[in-house]
Design a protein around this motif. Structure first.
Motif, PDB file in Angstrom:
ATOM      1  N   MET A   1       6.050 -14.278  19.195  1.00 22.64           N
ATOM      2  CA  MET A   1       6.855 -13.443  18.343  1.00 22.64           C
ATOM      3  C   MET A   1       6.032 -12.768  17.254  1.00 22.64           C
ATOM      4  SD  MET A   1      10.103 -12.882  17.787  1.00 22.64           S
ATOM      5  CE  MET A   1      11.213 -12.440  16.590  1.00 22.64           C
ATOM      6  N   TRP A   2       5.139 -13.477  16.674  1.00 19.22           N
ATOM      7  CA  TRP A   2       4.319 -12.873  15.621  1.00 19.22           C
ATOM      8  C   TRP A   2       3.386 -11.823  16.190  1.00 19.22           C
ATOM      9  CZ3 TRP A   2      -0.972 -13.336  15.485  1.00 19.22           C
ATOM     10  CH2 TRP A   2      -1.548 -14.283  16.307  1.00 19.22           C
ATOM     11  N   TYR A   3       3.145 -11.881  17.539  1.00 21.06           N
ATOM     12  CA  TYR A   3       2.314 -10.853  18.173  1.00 21.06           C
ATOM     13  C   TYR A   3       2.986  -9.480  18.094  1.00 21.06           C
ATOM     14  CZ  TYR A   3      -0.379 -14.675  20.209  1.00 21.06           C
ATOM     15  OH  TYR A   3      -1.163 -15.775  20.396  1.00 21.06           O
ATOM     16  N   GLY A   4       4.279  -9.486  18.241  1.00 24.35           N
ATOM     17  CA  GLY A   4       5.031  -8.233  18.175  1.00 24.35           C
ATOM     18  C   GLY A   4       5.003  -7.623  16.782  1.00 24.35           C
ATOM     19  N   VAL A   5       5.094  -8.482  15.775  1.00 24.68           N
ATOM     20  CA  VAL A   5       5.063  -7.993  14.391  1.00 24.68           C
ATOM     21  C   VAL A   5       3.670  -7.456  14.072  1.00 24.68           C
ATOM     22  CG1 VAL A   5       5.260  -8.706  11.973  1.00 24.68           C
ATOM     23  CG2 VAL A   5       6.900  -9.550  13.643  1.00 24.68           C
ATOM     24  N   ALA A   6       2.630  -8.170  14.501  1.00 24.07           N
ATOM     25  CA  ALA A   6       1.250  -7.725  14.250  1.00 24.07           C
ATOM     26  C   ALA A   6       0.983  -6.412  14.979  1.00 24.07           C
ATOM     27  CB  ALA A   6       0.265  -8.802  14.688  1.00 24.07           C
ATOM     28  N   PHE A   7       1.422  -6.344  16.242  1.00 20.92           N
ATOM     29  CA  PHE A   7       1.230  -5.114  17.005  1.00 20.92           C
ATOM     30  C   PHE A   7       1.980  -3.952  16.366  1.00 20.92           C
ATOM     31  CE2 PHE A   7       2.586  -2.132  20.333  1.00 20.92           C
ATOM     32  CZ  PHE A   7       1.339  -1.720  20.782  1.00 20.92           C
ATOM     33  N   GLY A   8       3.212  -4.201  15.923  1.00 20.03           N
ATOM     34  CA  GLY A   8       4.015  -3.157  15.290  1.00 20.03           C
ATOM     35  C   GLY A   8       3.379  -2.666  13.998  1.00 20.03           C
ATOM     36  N   SER A   9       2.872  -3.568  13.171  1.00 14.64           N
ATOM     37  CA  SER A   9       2.261  -3.145  11.906  1.00 14.64           C
ATOM     38  C   SER A   9       0.951  -2.399  12.157  1.00 14.64           C
ATOM     39  CB  SER A   9       2.041  -4.343  10.978  1.00 14.64           C
ATOM     40  OG  SER A   9       1.131  -5.250  11.553  1.00 14.64           O
ATOM     41  N   ILE A  10       0.171  -2.853  13.164  1.00 14.56           N
ATOM     42  CA  ILE A  10      -1.067  -2.149  13.506  1.00 14.56           C
ATOM     43  C   ILE A  10      -0.741  -0.758  14.046  1.00 14.56           C
ATOM     44  CG2 ILE A  10      -3.023  -2.114  15.095  1.00 14.56           C
ATOM     45  CD1 ILE A  10      -3.133  -5.165  14.811  1.00 14.56           C
ATOM     46  N   PHE A  11       0.284  -0.676  14.883  1.00 13.51           N
ATOM     47  CA  PHE A  11       0.685   0.609  15.437  1.00 13.51           C
ATOM     48  C   PHE A  11       1.152   1.567  14.342  1.00 13.51           C
ATOM     49  CE2 PHE A  11       3.958   3.438  17.180  1.00 13.51           C
ATOM     50  CZ  PHE A  11       3.189   4.135  18.095  1.00 13.51           C
ATOM     51  N   LEU A  12       1.991   1.086  13.426  1.00 15.11           N
ATOM     52  CA  LEU A  12       2.489   1.939  12.340  1.00 15.11           C
ATOM     53  C   LEU A  12       1.354   2.367  11.403  1.00 15.11           C
ATOM     54  CD1 LEU A  12       5.892   0.271  11.417  1.00 15.11           C
ATOM     55  CD2 LEU A  12       5.503   2.440  12.589  1.00 15.11           C
ATOM     56  N   THR A  13       0.423   1.467  11.125  1.00 17.25           N
ATOM     57  CA  THR A  13      -0.726   1.809  10.275  1.00 17.25           C
ATOM     58  C   THR A  13      -1.595   2.853  10.963  1.00 17.25           C
ATOM     59  OG1 THR A  13      -0.707  -0.436   9.346  1.00 17.25           O
ATOM     60  CG2 THR A  13      -2.707   0.864   9.032  1.00 17.25           C
ATOM     61  N   SER A  14      -1.857   2.667  12.251  1.00 17.27           N
ATOM     62  CA  SER A  14      -2.664   3.639  12.994  1.00 17.27           C
ATOM     63  C   SER A  14      -1.970   4.993  13.048  1.00 17.27           C
ATOM     64  CB  SER A  14      -2.918   3.145  14.418  1.00 17.27           C
ATOM     65  OG  SER A  14      -3.634   1.940  14.404  1.00 17.27           O
ATOM     66  N   LEU A  15      -0.677   4.973  13.286  1.00 17.10           N
ATOM     67  CA  LEU A  15       0.086   6.216  13.330  1.00 17.10           C
ATOM     68  C   LEU A  15       0.047   6.932  11.978  1.00 17.10           C
ATOM     69  CD1 LEU A  15       1.938   8.094  14.966  1.00 17.10           C
ATOM     70  CD2 LEU A  15       3.878   6.736  14.129  1.00 17.10           C
ATOM     71  N   SER A  16       0.204   6.169  10.881  1.00 16.24           N
ATOM     72  CA  SER A  16       0.169   6.803   9.555  1.00 16.24           C
ATOM     73  C   SER A  16      -1.230   7.369   9.267  1.00 16.24           C
ATOM     74  CB  SER A  16       0.598   5.818   8.472  1.00 16.24           C
ATOM     75  OG  SER A  16      -0.315   4.751   8.384  1.00 16.24           O
ATOM     76  N   PHE A  17      -2.300   6.650   9.656  1.00 18.98           N
ATOM     77  CA  PHE A  17      -3.657   7.187   9.488  1.00 18.98           C
ATOM     78  C   PHE A  17      -3.861   8.447  10.325  1.00 18.98           C
ATOM     79  CE2 PHE A  17      -5.301   2.925   8.006  1.00 18.98           C
ATOM     80  CZ  PHE A  17      -5.565   3.366   6.720  1.00 18.98           C
ATOM     81  N   PHE A  18      -3.346   8.455  11.541  1.00 16.15           N
ATOM     82  CA  PHE A  18      -3.469   9.623  12.404  1.00 16.15           C
ATOM     83  C   PHE A  18      -2.748  10.824  11.789  1.00 16.15           C
ATOM     84  CE2 PHE A  18      -1.673  12.311  15.763  1.00 16.15           C
ATOM     85  CZ  PHE A  18      -2.846  12.775  16.328  1.00 16.15           C
ATOM     86  N   LEU A  19      -1.523  10.624  11.310  1.00 15.89           N
ATOM     87  CA  LEU A  19      -0.763  11.708  10.701  1.00 15.89           C
ATOM     88  C   LEU A  19      -1.433  12.204   9.415  1.00 15.89           C
ATOM     89  CD1 LEU A  19       2.894  10.457  11.281  1.00 15.89           C
ATOM     90  CD2 LEU A  19       1.666  12.280  12.497  1.00 15.89           C
ATOM     91  N   TYR A  20      -1.971  11.261   8.632  1.00 15.76           N
ATOM     92  CA  TYR A  20      -2.684  11.648   7.416  1.00 15.76           C
ATOM     93  C   TYR A  20      -3.918  12.467   7.772  1.00 15.76           C
ATOM     94  CZ  TYR A  20      -5.484  11.283   3.188  1.00 15.76           C
ATOM     95  OH  TYR A  20      -6.253  11.575   2.097  1.00 15.76           O
ATOM     96  N   ASP A  21      -4.681  12.047   8.759  1.00 11.98           N
ATOM     97  CA  ASP A  21      -5.867  12.774   9.198  1.00 11.98           C
ATOM     98  C   ASP A  21      -5.494  14.173   9.696  1.00 11.98           C
ATOM     99  OD1 ASP A  21      -8.721  12.894   9.807  1.00 11.98           O
ATOM    100  OD2 ASP A  21      -8.073  12.891  11.915  1.00 11.98           O
ATOM    101  N   LEU A  22      -4.406  14.263  10.436  1.00 12.60           N
ATOM    102  CA  LEU A  22      -3.938  15.549  10.927  1.00 12.60           C
ATOM    103  C   LEU A  22      -3.577  16.484   9.765  1.00 12.60           C
ATOM    104  CD1 LEU A  22      -3.209  17.116  13.533  1.00 12.60           C
ATOM    105  CD2 LEU A  22      -0.890  16.227  13.273  1.00 12.60           C
ATOM    106  N   ALA A  23      -2.887  15.963   8.763  1.00 16.81           N
ATOM    107  CA  ALA A  23      -2.507  16.780   7.604  1.00 16.81           C
ATOM    108  C   ALA A  23      -3.741  17.216   6.815  1.00 16.81           C
ATOM    109  CB  ALA A  23      -1.553  15.992   6.710  1.00 16.81           C
ATOM    110  N   VAL A  24      -4.701  16.314   6.632  1.00 16.40           N
ATOM    111  CA  VAL A  24      -5.911  16.651   5.882  1.00 16.40           C
ATOM    112  C   VAL A  24      -6.715  17.702   6.631  1.00 16.40           C
ATOM    113  CG1 VAL A  24      -8.140  15.736   5.112  1.00 16.40           C
ATOM    114  CG2 VAL A  24      -6.042  14.498   4.601  1.00 16.40           C
ATOM    115  N   ARG A  25      -6.825  17.575   7.944  1.00 16.24           N
ATOM    116  CA  ARG A  25      -7.561  18.575   8.733  1.00 16.24           C
ATOM    117  C   ARG A  25      -6.896  19.944   8.651  1.00 16.24           C
ATOM    118  NH1 ARG A  25     -10.612  16.301  13.861  1.00 16.24           N
ATOM    119  NH2 ARG A  25     -11.069  14.225  13.075  1.00 16.24           N
TER     120      ARG A  25
END
Length: 109
Positions: A1-25
């Motif tokens: 169960m904690w694997y899902g939470v860790a995966f979800g937080s990593i996914f959301l963090t990666s997505l937010s970094f990707f969107l931030y990088d896209l906006a900065v570019r």
């Protein structure tokens, strides 16, 4: 169960970094395009102002040379020196006009 939470937080963090990088570019590209447009505009305006201004300056130099030579001076600098001497002499003392009601007439009476 904690694997899902860790995966979800990593996914959301990666997505937010990707969107931030896209906006900065995108912002960087917009600034780069704006800078290039400003540079082209300044280059164009500089050329359009400098060309007639250079022609005017050259025309004035030619006129100064012609005036100096027609008045019998060897160079423009010689004429300017003579004008400067005349200014120095005339600024030393200027008498009041004849018949004027200036205070100097009554003071030096």
């Amino acid at each position: 169960m904690w694997y899902g939470v860790a995966f979800g937080s990593i996914f959301l963090t990666s997505l937010s970094f990707f969107l931030y990088d896209l906006a900065v570019r995108r912002e960087f590209q917009d600034n780069k395009d704006l800078f290039a447009a400003k540079r082209r505009f300044i280059r164009f305006v500089s050329h359009e102002v400098r060309t007639p201004l250079n022609a005017i300056c050259m025309g004035i130099a030619v006129m100064q040379t012609e005036i100096a030579s027609s008045l019998g001076f060897g160079s423009v600098e010689e004429l300017e020196g003579k004008i400067g001497e005349a200014d120095d002499e005339s600024s030393v003392s200027t008498p009041p006009p004849v018949g004027s009601n200036s205070p100097q007439r009554y003071l030096h009476g």
